[in-house]
Design an enzyme around this catalytic site. Structure first.
Site, PDB file in Angstrom:
ATOM      1  N   LYS A 121    -110.759 -69.116  73.100  1.00 31.49           N
ATOM      2  CA  LYS A 121    -111.167 -70.106  74.100  1.00 31.49           C
ATOM      3  C   LYS A 121    -110.687 -71.498  73.682  1.00 31.49           C
ATOM      4  O   LYS A 121    -110.055 -72.205  74.460  1.00 31.49           O
ATOM      5  CB  LYS A 121    -112.677 -70.125  74.248  1.00 31.49           C
ATOM      6  CG  LYS A 121    -113.230 -71.323  75.035  1.00 31.49           C
ATOM      7  CD  LYS A 121    -114.728 -71.308  75.205  1.00 31.49           C
ATOM      8  CE  LYS A 121    -115.458 -72.044  74.161  1.00 31.49           C
ATOM      9  NZ  LYS A 121    -115.465 -73.511  74.236  1.00 31.49           N
ATOM     10  N   ASN A 122    -110.971 -71.871  72.433  1.00 33.17           N
ATOM     11  CA  ASN A 122    -110.705 -73.257  72.038  1.00 33.17           C
ATOM     12  C   ASN A 122    -109.236 -73.528  71.750  1.00 33.17           C
ATOM     13  O   ASN A 122    -108.844 -74.688  71.595  1.00 33.17           O
ATOM     14  CB  ASN A 122    -111.595 -73.643  70.856  1.00 33.17           C
ATOM     15  CG  ASN A 122    -113.058 -73.728  71.264  1.00 33.17           C
ATOM     16  OD1 ASN A 122    -113.380 -73.730  72.462  1.00 33.17           O
ATOM     17  ND2 ASN A 122    -113.944 -73.758  70.302  1.00 33.17           N
TER      18      ASN A 122
ATOM     19  N   ARG B 105    -119.040 -68.100  79.195  1.00 32.04           N
ATOM     20  CA  ARG B 105    -118.125 -69.239  79.092  1.00 32.04           C
ATOM     21  C   ARG B 105    -117.079 -68.993  78.017  1.00 32.04           C
ATOM     22  O   ARG B 105    -115.955 -69.493  78.089  1.00 32.04           O
ATOM     23  CB  ARG B 105    -118.884 -70.525  78.750  1.00 32.04           C
ATOM     24  CG  ARG B 105    -119.769 -71.071  79.843  1.00 32.04           C
ATOM     25  CD  ARG B 105    -120.254 -72.433  79.481  1.00 32.04           C
ATOM     26  NE  ARG B 105    -119.135 -73.261  79.044  1.00 32.04           N
ATOM     27  CZ  ARG B 105    -119.282 -74.439  78.416  1.00 32.04           C
ATOM     28  NH1 ARG B 105    -120.493 -74.896  78.146  1.00 32.04           N
ATOM     29  NH2 ARG B 105    -118.240 -75.137  78.057  1.00 32.04           N
TER      30      ARG B 105
END
Ligand code: EPZ
Length: 416
Positions: A22-23, A397
């Site tokens: 994700k990051n 998320r």
């Protein structure tokens, strides 16, 4: 919001593929705004934050579409530099669109990214750093207005190695004539992958992954293909899950080289780990040993994003342990839920004193944020009886499908 139910006490076994990071992917998506061509991102995680960035890019005029786990982005026809507040407050990493828009259109109108329950997440370091390179800001109630008519090369020393501020400096400088040097830059692997992606598109960036990053401005960047690296935090979360539930698993494509601090702590607790080309073999100890003091820090220190998952582990170790959080001011959100499950925790400012070992018992708990929610699912794996974790949209998320992944490891985890 949905819930997840975990029938605990079953050792994990088998193997699971670790999703793309994700990051890593979020700043790379922002970087595509700088590129007048088509980019292909493979191993792109299908998570809420990526869908939110996709919506924002589309509203700026980019064309974004999926083919399986491959995401195609073409930003040749960017026709706006306005980021709506209702979009930007939904995800922190929207702030990196500020740097990308400054780099591309020399101006931006960006809704504040807003804080979240783990901290108020200010952007003062971003503003200070970009201002030193000639960006002028006007702060209104809802928006941050940036103009970069006089954006120039320069040397910027960050007062704190902020990941997002480092990303914004890189994004705003890659197309600026001359040399820009970032001192005290963040060294997280996500910075390295952002620079690797940009260099693949034709940028000239050196020093990524160190505290000094040099950017030689280029005229333009070209569309390219890039594979998103595995998610070190998802891998660390499932490592913790195996250690609390027991068993032995293979975490395929875990980015082991980015996880040294995490693996050191896990081995100190008694885990048997074997690094292999296909990923990370984990064998949980029969009993977690060696109470320990864990202190989060900037990379390569112990990652704050695994603080909650490893706090769960400390409750299962005989003796007194301590968790110290040095990055965010309010990141002990799961303490009350762990107490309700049977843990003995005392919060003292940025530290939690843990008195173990306390058996955990299933109950109903609430995910208040992404990593704390995932940690509560890991606690449920080791708890006696059923644990129900509510508000799991927070977890989606950053985790593609935590239930599917854990079922592949033999856990009894269901959406309810
Ligand atoms: C990134 O957030 C990650 N998010 C976070 O992961 C991660 O915890 C954090 O880096 C630290 O590793 C993404 O990459 C999308 P920072 P970021 O700027 O960039 C303060 C997750 O769970 N600060 O390094 O926001 C800030 O408040 C998320 O995946 C200022 O004071 O992190 C925090 O206390 C959570 N002023 C500290 O610095 C600023 O201008 C670290 O922030 C900027 C930051």
């Amino acid at each position: 919001m949905d819930s997840i139910q975990i029938n605990g006490g079953i050792p994990l076994q088998g193997q699971v593929r670790i999703q793309g990071s994700k990051n890593a992917v979020l700043p790379i998506l922002a970087a595509t705004v700088l590129i007048e061509g088509t980019c292909l991102l493979s191993n792109c995680p299908k998570i809420l934050d990526v869908y939110r960035m996709q919506k924002m890019l589309t509203e700026l005029g980019s064309q974004v579409y999926w083919k399986g786990n491959e995401l195609y982005i073409n930003s040749e026809n960017i026709n706006s530099d306005v980021m709506k507040r209702e979009d930007t407050k939904s995800i922190r990493s929207s702030i990196t669109l500020l740097g990308a828009l400054i780099g591309r259109t020399k101006e931006a109108k960006v809704g504040y990214p807003g804080g979240c329950v783990i901290g108020n997440r200010p952007i003062d370091i971003h503003i200070e750093a970009l201002s030193s390179l000639g960006v002028s800001f006007v702060e209104t109630e809802e928006y941050l207005l940036a103009r970069a008519d006089h954006l120039h090369e320069g040397i910027v020393k960050l007062r704190f190695p902020s990941v997002g501020a480092t990303e914004n400096l890189i994004l705003s400088s890659v197309l600026v004539k001359g040399n820009t040097v970032i001192q005290n830059a963040a060294k997280e692997p996500e910075i390295y992958s952002l620079c690797e992606f940009l260099n693949t598109a034709g940028a000239k960036i050196e020093g990524a992954g160190t505290s000094v990053i040099s950017i030689k401005g280029v005229e333009r960047l070209n569309g390219c293909s890039y594979s998103i690296p595995g998610d070190r935090i998802v891998a660390g979360t499932y490592l913790a899950g195996c250690m609390v539930a027991g068993g032995a698993v293979l975490l395929r494509e875990a980015p082991v080289n980015q996880m040294k601090a995490t693996l050191n702590v896990a081995e100190h607790m008694g885990a048997l780990l074997q690094r292999a080309p296909e990923g990370l073999y984990v064998e949980a100890p029969r009993k977690l040993v060696s109470p320990c003091n864990i202190k989060t820090g900037v990379y390569p220190g112990f990652p704050t994003d695994l603080q909650s998952a490893f706090l769960v582990l400390l409750t299962q170790i005989e003796g007194e342990s301590q968790m110290e959080e040095t990055i965010f001011e309010n990141r002990f959100r799961i303490v009350d839920s762990l107490r309700a499950m049977g843990a003995d925790l005392t919060v003292n400012n940025c530290k939690v004193i843990v008195k173990g070992k306390t058996p955990l018992y299933g109950t109903v708990v609430n995910a208040e944020e992404l990593r704390g929610g995932a940690a509560l699912v890991m606690a449920g794996l080791g708890a006696k009886g059923n644990t129900k974790v509510d508000s799991v949209d927070y977890i989606y998320r950053g985790y593609e499908n935590i239930g599917r992944d854990l079922r592949e490891l033999g856990a009894r985890v269901y959406s309810v």
